[in-house]
Scaffold this motif. Structure first.
Motif, PDB file in Angstrom:
ATOM      1  N   LEU A 185       0.835  -1.201   0.000  1.00  0.00           N
ATOM      2  CA  LEU A 185       0.000   0.000   0.000  1.00  0.00           C
ATOM      3  C   LEU A 185       0.870   1.252   0.000  1.00  0.00           C
ATOM      4  O   LEU A 185       0.558   2.236  -0.683  1.00  0.00           O
ATOM      5  N   ALA A 186       1.957   1.237   0.771  1.00  0.00           N
ATOM      6  CA  ALA A 186       2.870   2.385   0.779  1.00  0.00           C
ATOM      7  C   ALA A 186       3.472   2.602  -0.600  1.00  0.00           C
ATOM      8  O   ALA A 186       3.564   3.744  -1.085  1.00  0.00           O
ATOM      9  N   ILE A 193      -2.488   4.884   8.335  1.00  0.00           N
ATOM     10  CA  ILE A 193      -2.773   5.410   9.678  1.00  0.00           C
ATOM     11  C   ILE A 193      -3.272   4.273  10.564  1.00  0.00           C
ATOM     12  O   ILE A 193      -4.312   3.673  10.302  1.00  0.00           O
ATOM     13  N   GLY A 194      -2.512   3.971  11.599  1.00  0.00           N
ATOM     14  CA  GLY A 194      -2.916   2.963  12.563  1.00  0.00           C
ATOM     15  C   GLY A 194      -3.727   3.599  13.674  1.00  0.00           C
ATOM     16  O   GLY A 194      -3.306   4.590  14.279  1.00  0.00           O
ATOM     17  N   MET A 195      -4.895   3.053  13.942  1.00  0.00           N
ATOM     18  CA  MET A 195      -5.762   3.598  14.983  1.00  0.00           C
ATOM     19  C   MET A 195      -5.353   3.011  16.338  1.00  0.00           C
ATOM     20  O   MET A 195      -5.385   1.793  16.538  1.00  0.00           O
ATOM     21  N   GLY A 210      -4.290  12.920   0.324  1.00  0.00           N
ATOM     22  CA  GLY A 210      -4.249  11.892  -0.704  1.00  0.00           C
ATOM     23  C   GLY A 210      -4.792  10.562  -0.226  1.00  0.00           C
ATOM     24  O   GLY A 210      -5.559  10.476   0.740  1.00  0.00           O
ATOM     25  N   ALA A 211      -4.378   9.499  -0.906  1.00  0.00           N
ATOM     26  CA  ALA A 211      -4.861   8.150  -0.599  1.00  0.00           C
ATOM     27  C   ALA A 211      -4.429   7.731   0.795  1.00  0.00           C
ATOM     28  O   ALA A 211      -3.306   8.003   1.227  1.00  0.00           O
ATOM     29  N   MET A 212      -5.328   7.053   1.496  1.00  0.00           N
ATOM     30  CA  MET A 212      -5.003   6.625   2.856  1.00  0.00           C
ATOM     31  C   MET A 212      -5.535   5.231   3.143  1.00  0.00           C
ATOM     32  O   MET A 212      -6.509   4.781   2.542  1.00  0.00           O
ATOM     33  N   ALA A 213      -4.852   4.566   4.055  1.00  0.00           N
ATOM     34  CA  ALA A 213      -5.301   3.271   4.553  1.00  0.00           C
ATOM     35  C   ALA A 213      -5.535   3.418   6.050  1.00  0.00           C
ATOM     36  O   ALA A 213      -4.681   3.941   6.771  1.00  0.00           O
ATOM     37  N   CYS A 231       2.965   1.361   9.934  1.00  0.00           N
ATOM     38  CA  CYS A 231       2.086   2.505   9.662  1.00  0.00           C
ATOM     39  C   CYS A 231       2.924   3.784   9.607  1.00  0.00           C
ATOM     40  O   CYS A 231       3.963   3.896  10.255  1.00  0.00           O
ATOM     41  N   ASP A 232       2.473   4.747   8.836  1.00  0.00           N
ATOM     42  CA  ASP A 232       3.162   6.031   8.731  1.00  0.00           C
ATOM     43  C   ASP A 232       2.842   6.930   9.919  1.00  0.00           C
ATOM     44  O   ASP A 232       3.622   7.832  10.251  1.00  0.00           O
TER      45      ASP A 232
END
Length: 267
Positions: A185-186, A193-195, A210-213, A231-232
């Motif tokens: 994905l990166a 983004i890790g919750m 932009g695009a996000m996961a 995760c970023d």
């Protein structure tokens, strides 16, 4: 043929259920779905291969659309149908047995669209939660959900019922290695983004344009360290201190809403 005539003809060809197997399990290689929304959605999905529909006459009449003239239907009463599904499952007079959906792959559905986030689930195993997340993913235009094959529920009637038809419309990508999928994905341009409830930044602060996961962990355990490290950014929802955390399906719904409104000034 008029709709009413077709339904009468269909009823004339259909058999009458004789007792039922009583196992509540599908035939080998098949999936059993129940309830009006899951069954209707599956019947309308051209990617589904259907084996048989058990139904009450009233439920057939309530379906949106027409069945093909040669569709395999067997009429049954409510008690017979109850033996074909999970205990106390709300079948609403419709039980469909069909083949599982074909596998789909991350690079074919994660196209980098900033308006279609990807939802990644880290060891979320409850089928009700996964189904509810599929429903939210459909509501807010997510590109797909991604799960690790060994740590996620199989496609099932429980997932489909909780998804209320979204199982047929939201791609479900199953991967062997979730960390590797996050790397892919990166490479495709997604900000991951890790919750995590302990994060300093809120989701609104961490979201890109932009695009996000959106990466969510199981209730209780949260994200595994290895997944969080892929995760970023880590982010939290700004919930009241009166409650420790949200159900993962609720957190997914709120996160997807925030993603859907981030560039529209509504979040």
């Amino acid at each position: 043929m008029a709709k009413a005539d077709r339904k009468r003809a269909l009823r004339g060809r259909a058999g009458r259920m004789k007792g039922g197997r009583g196992s509540g399990r599908a035939s080998p290689g098949q999936v059993r779905l129940w309830g009006r929304h899951p069954v209707e959605a599956a019947l309308k999905n051209p990617e589904r291969q259907h084996r048989k529909l058990w139904a009450t006459r009233e439920a057939i009449e309530s379906l949106d659309g027409e069945l093909p003239p040669d569709f395999p239907v067997e009429y049954a009463d409510v008690q017979d149908l109850a033996r074909l599904v999970a205990r106390d499952a709300p079948h609403q007079g419709l039980v469909l047995e069909c083949a599982a959906l074909e596998d789909c792959y991350l690079d074919t559905v994660a196209t980098g669209d900033p308006d279609a986030p990807v939802v990644v689930l880290d060891q979320v195993t409850d089928p009700h939660n996964v189904g509810a997340i599929l429903r939210s993913a459909a509501a807010f235009g997510a590109a797909c959900i991604v799960t690790q094959d060994r740590h996620a529920p199989p496609e099932s009637g429980v997932v489909a019922k909780s998804a209320s038809g979204a199982l047929e419309t939201v791609p479900w990508v199953r991967v062997v290695n979730l960390a590797r999928a996050l790397d892919e994905l990166a490479e495709a341009g997604y900000w991951r983004i890790g919750m995590a409830g302990e994060a300093d930044a809120t989701l609104a602060e961490a979201m890109p344009k932009g695009a996000m996961a959106i990466v969510l962990g199981a209730e209780g355990e949260g994200l595994r360290q290895n997944i969080a490290s892929h995760c970023d950014a880590l982010a939290r929802l700004p919930i009241s201190s009166a409650i420790e955390s949200l159900n993962v399906s609720n957190a997914a719904a709120i996160s997807l809403y925030a993603a859907a409104t981030r560039n529209k000034g509504d979040a």
